[in-house]
Design a protein around this motif. Structure first.
Motif, PDB file in Angstrom:
ATOM      1  N   ASN A  83      59.169 100.654  51.105  1.00 45.17           N
ATOM      2  CA  ASN A  83      59.346 101.426  52.338  1.00 45.17           C
ATOM      3  C   ASN A  83      60.390 102.524  52.211  1.00 45.17           C
ATOM      4  N   THR A  84      61.237 102.453  51.208  1.00 49.50           N
ATOM      5  CA  THR A  84      62.299 103.441  51.066  1.00 49.50           C
ATOM      6  C   THR A  84      62.136 104.329  49.835  1.00 49.50           C
ATOM      7  N   ASP A  85      61.239 103.974  48.926  1.00 48.41           N
ATOM      8  CA  ASP A  85      60.993 104.771  47.723  1.00 48.41           C
ATOM      9  C   ASP A  85      59.591 105.376  47.825  1.00 48.41           C
ATOM     10  N   TYR A  86      59.167 106.053  46.792  1.00 48.03           N
ATOM     11  CA  TYR A  86      57.844 106.691  46.866  1.00 48.03           C
ATOM     12  C   TYR A  86      57.106 106.754  45.535  1.00 48.03           C
ATOM     13  N   GLN A  87      57.761 106.463  44.430  1.00 47.58           N
ATOM     14  CA  GLN A  87      57.112 106.630  43.131  1.00 47.58           C
ATOM     15  C   GLN A  87      57.601 105.580  42.154  1.00 47.58           C
ATOM     16  N   LEU A  88      56.798 105.400  41.111  1.00 51.18           N
ATOM     17  CA  LEU A  88      57.166 104.438  40.083  1.00 51.18           C
ATOM     18  C   LEU A  88      56.663 104.965  38.744  1.00 51.18           C
ATOM     19  N   PRO A  89      57.583 105.352  37.849  1.00 48.61           N
ATOM     20  CA  PRO A  89      57.169 105.849  36.532  1.00 48.61           C
ATOM     21  C   PRO A  89      56.801 104.699  35.602  1.00 48.61           C
ATOM     22  N   LEU A  90      55.763 104.910  34.817  1.00 49.49           N
ATOM     23  CA  LEU A  90      55.320 103.929  33.828  1.00 49.49           C
ATOM     24  C   LEU A  90      55.341 104.583  32.456  1.00 49.49           C
ATOM     25  N   THR A  91      55.609 103.785  31.448  1.00 47.80           N
ATOM     26  CA  THR A  91      55.590 104.286  30.081  1.00 47.80           C
ATOM     27  C   THR A  91      54.739 103.354  29.225  1.00 47.80           C
ATOM     28  N   PRO A  92      54.208 103.858  28.106  1.00 48.07           N
ATOM     29  CA  PRO A  92      53.348 103.016  27.261  1.00 48.07           C
ATOM     30  C   PRO A  92      54.153 101.928  26.572  1.00 48.07           C
ATOM     31  N   VAL A  93      53.541 100.762  26.407  1.00 46.59           N
ATOM     32  CA  VAL A  93      54.219  99.658  25.740  1.00 46.59           C
ATOM     33  C   VAL A  93      54.038  99.722  24.226  1.00 46.59           C
ATOM     34  N   GLN A  94      53.112 100.535  23.784  1.00 48.05           N
ATOM     35  CA  GLN A  94      52.915 100.795  22.359  1.00 48.05           C
ATOM     36  C   GLN A  94      52.763 102.291  22.175  1.00 48.05           C
ATOM     37  N   GLU A  95      52.683 102.745  20.932  1.00 50.58           N
ATOM     38  CA  GLU A  95      52.523 104.175  20.679  1.00 50.58           C
ATOM     39  C   GLU A  95      51.282 104.688  21.398  1.00 50.58           C
ATOM     40  N   HIS A  96      51.451 105.802  22.111  1.00 53.10           N
ATOM     41  CA  HIS A  96      50.349 106.340  22.893  1.00 53.10           C
ATOM     42  C   HIS A  96      50.559 107.839  23.045  1.00 53.10           C
ATOM     43  N   LEU A  97      49.461 108.595  23.089  1.00 54.23           N
ATOM     44  CA  LEU A  97      49.547 110.037  23.296  1.00 54.23           C
ATOM     45  C   LEU A  97      50.213 110.356  24.625  1.00 54.23           C
ATOM     46  N   LEU A  98      49.858 109.610  25.663  1.00 53.81           N
ATOM     47  CA  LEU A  98      50.437 109.810  26.988  1.00 53.81           C
ATOM     48  C   LEU A  98      51.749 109.039  27.080  1.00 53.81           C
ATOM     49  N   GLN A  99      52.842 109.769  27.247  1.00 54.46           N
ATOM     50  CA  GLN A  99      54.152 109.131  27.263  1.00 54.46           C
ATOM     51  C   GLN A  99      54.668 108.849  28.668  1.00 54.46           C
ATOM     52  N   LYS A 147      48.697  95.637  42.839  1.00 53.34           N
ATOM     53  CA  LYS A 147      47.434  95.496  42.103  1.00 53.34           C
ATOM     54  C   LYS A 147      47.296  96.593  41.051  1.00 53.34           C
ATOM     55  N   SER A 148      47.675  97.811  41.411  1.00 53.70           N
ATOM     56  CA  SER A 148      47.554  98.920  40.455  1.00 53.70           C
ATOM     57  C   SER A 148      48.447  98.704  39.238  1.00 53.70           C
ATOM     58  N   LEU A 149      49.624  98.121  39.444  1.00 57.73           N
ATOM     59  CA  LEU A 149      50.522  97.861  38.317  1.00 57.73           C
ATOM     60  C   LEU A 149      49.930  96.827  37.362  1.00 57.73           C
ATOM     61  N   ASP A 150      49.267  95.821  37.908  1.00 52.43           N
ATOM     62  CA  ASP A 150      48.607  94.835  37.057  1.00 52.43           C
ATOM     63  C   ASP A 150      47.506  95.480  36.218  1.00 52.43           C
ATOM     64  N   ILE A 151      46.728  96.349  36.843  1.00 51.07           N
ATOM     65  CA  ILE A 151      45.632  97.015  36.143  1.00 51.07           C
ATOM     66  C   ILE A 151      46.172  97.943  35.051  1.00 51.07           C
ATOM     67  N   LEU A 152      47.178  98.735  35.398  1.00 50.43           N
ATOM     68  CA  LEU A 152      47.733  99.684  34.438  1.00 50.43           C
ATOM     69  C   LEU A 152      48.482  98.979  33.315  1.00 50.43           C
ATOM     70  N   LEU A 153      49.036  97.812  33.611  1.00 49.02           N
ATOM     71  CA  LEU A 153      49.663  97.025  32.555  1.00 49.02           C
ATOM     72  C   LEU A 153      48.630  96.576  31.529  1.00 49.02           C
ATOM     73  N   ARG A 154      47.453  96.171  32.009  1.00 43.47           N
ATOM     74  CA  ARG A 154      46.378  95.793  31.083  1.00 43.47           C
ATOM     75  C   ARG A 154      45.912  96.989  30.254  1.00 43.47           C
ATOM     76  N   GLU A 155      46.124  98.185  30.799  1.00 45.14           N
ATOM     77  CA  GLU A 155      45.765  99.401  30.068  1.00 45.14           C
ATOM     78  C   GLU A 155      46.897  99.876  29.162  1.00 45.14           C
ATOM     79  N   GLY A 156      48.030  99.158  29.170  1.00 47.44           N
ATOM     80  CA  GLY A 156      49.108  99.465  28.238  1.00 47.44           C
ATOM     81  C   GLY A 156      50.255 100.273  28.795  1.00 47.44           C
ATOM     82  N   PHE A 157      50.403 100.316  30.131  1.00 52.54           N
ATOM     83  CA  PHE A 157      51.485 101.074  30.744  1.00 52.54           C
ATOM     84  C   PHE A 157      52.288 100.165  31.669  1.00 52.54           C
ATOM     85  N   ALA A 158      53.606 100.186  31.517  1.00 55.37           N
ATOM     86  CA  ALA A 158      54.465  99.277  32.264  1.00 55.37           C
ATOM     87  C   ALA A 158      55.626 100.029  32.891  1.00 55.37           C
TER      88      ALA A 158
END
Length: 393
Positions: A168-184, A137-148
């Motif tokens: 169950n075996t990992d712990y994190q998932l990095p996201l990056t902006p799909v367009q130019e954004h201050l937060l990389q 669910k969080s990935l869907d929300i953050l995708l709408r905010e421009g991070f994938a």
């Protein structure tokens, strides 16, 4: 423990990061001060704003280009921190409004929670801890905010035979902006680190006592200082091995701010149950050794800390930096075998690494990805296609 010897450049940086109030833990090497080495070390340790403030206060003679680098970075970090604060709160509110279990964590939060001047703490991304059941669910929300997420993670998350094993075996998932954004860089986590290192905490364990913290005039609910300390020891100690002064600067500010008021019986109980009480004690010992303040006393430990070997390992990293590795798995594995509490804890780590190999469906999908990886389309293109509706993620 005899007083150890450090370079003049590192001695200045320790003082800048640690604020020892006149306490001097080390003998200082007789070699002349080397501004170029100082510049290289300050970049490695990621304490440029703290170093700039120190240089100004001490009127330390530096070449113009080094001083200019520190000044420009510090000014840029001040602007970035303010902008990231707004982004952090906005995305947090999006997650909470959509009933996602989430709280901000690590650098962005600690800059504002622990430092008198938040601009003094370097960070370049924003991190959230997410309840594992809410990751999708969080990935869907953050995708709408421009991070994938990248293509590799998308591939694993859409494979029904792999997604549960992946979470169950990992712990994190990095996201990056799909367009130019201050937060990389934006990252979500659902555990403190890889489960096979046996620092496992559930959402309920970390969020048992959320407290409001004011960010931009709005309350953001985060774990109390006991959990902040525990998560810091896991990340800065168990994973990063205290190899930069930035990490120790965080720990000292947390302790100076809250050590007197924290529930140390709870901290002792949790770290012993999870098998990293020794790492906690060694970390508190180093903090005390550097600052001249006794933090181990809060745990009521009978032994003296830090051990000489633990401190020397850290100083070696601080003086000589560390080689950049594509993956730090083996380094973290060996470190935890060395510093975790009991043989049973160490054997659990070995067993967890072996057990990871039994997730054959996940491993098959990983091998399949790298064997058949599409070419020609960048991760950024894939993310843009996802947002525009040309790909079903």
């Amino acid at each position: 423990m005899q007083r150890l010897r450090v370079s003049r450049e590192l001695a200045y940086l320790i003082e800048a990061a640690v604020l020892p109030l006149g306490h001097q833990s080390f003998e200082i090497d007789d070699k002349p001060f080397d501004p170029q080495r100082f510049s290289a070390l300050v970049n490695w340790h990621q304490i440029r704003p703290l170093a700039f403030e120190y240089v100004q206060a001490k009127s330390l003679a530096l070449p113009d280009h080094v001083l200019r680098m520190l000044r420009e970075f510090t000014l840029g970090q001040a602007v970035t921190n303010m902008a990231f604060l707004g982004i952090c709160v906005r995305l947090y509110n999006r997650l909470i409004d959509n009933q996602v279990h989430a709280f901000p964590m690590k650098g962005a939060l600690w800059a504002w929670m622990l430092y008198d001047k938040p601009v003094s703490r370097e960070f370049g991304d924003i991190d959230y801890f997410i309840g594992k059941e809410d990751v999708s669910k969080s990935l869907d929300i953050l995708l709408r905010e421009g991070f994938a997420a990248d293509r590799y993670r998308h591939y694993l998350l859409k494979e029904k035979n792999a997604v549960e094993d992946y979470l169950n075996t990992d712990y994190q998932l990095p996201l990056t902006p799909v367009q130019e954004h201050l937060l990389q860089s934006l990252e979500i986590q659902w555990n403190c680190t890889y489960p096979r290192y046996c620092y496992n905490f559930t959402w309920d364990e970390l969020a048992r006592n959320l407290v409001p913290f004011n960010m931009m005039g709005k309350p953001v609910w985060v774990p109390g200082m006991e959990i902040q300390l525990i998560m810091m020891v896991i990340h800065h100690g168990g994973v990063e091995q205290w190899d930069k002064l930035k990490y120790m600067a965080d720990l000292l500010r947390l302790l100076d701010k809250s050590a007197d008021s924290m529930d140390w019986a709870y901290i002792n109980k949790v770290t012993k149950a999870k098998g990293f009480h020794k790492l906690l004690l060694e970390s508190l010992g180093v903090a005390g050794y550097l600052s001249g303040r006794d933090y181990v006393k809060y745990t009521k430990a009978a032994e003296s800390y830090p051990s000489e070997g633990f401190l020397k390992d850290i100083l070696t990293h601080w003086e000589n930096e560390r080689p950049s590795l594509k993956t730090k798995t083996w380094r973290i594995f060996l470190y935890n075998l060395k510093y975790r509490d009991k043989w049973s804890d160490k054997l659990s780590i070995v067993a967890a690494h072996i057990e990871y190999l039994t997730h054959w469906k996940l491993l098959w999908h990983k091998i399949s990805w790298y064997k058949n990886r599409p070419s020609g389309e960048s991760d950024r293109d894939r993310a843009v296609n996802a947002v525009s509706g040309r790909e079903n993620i």
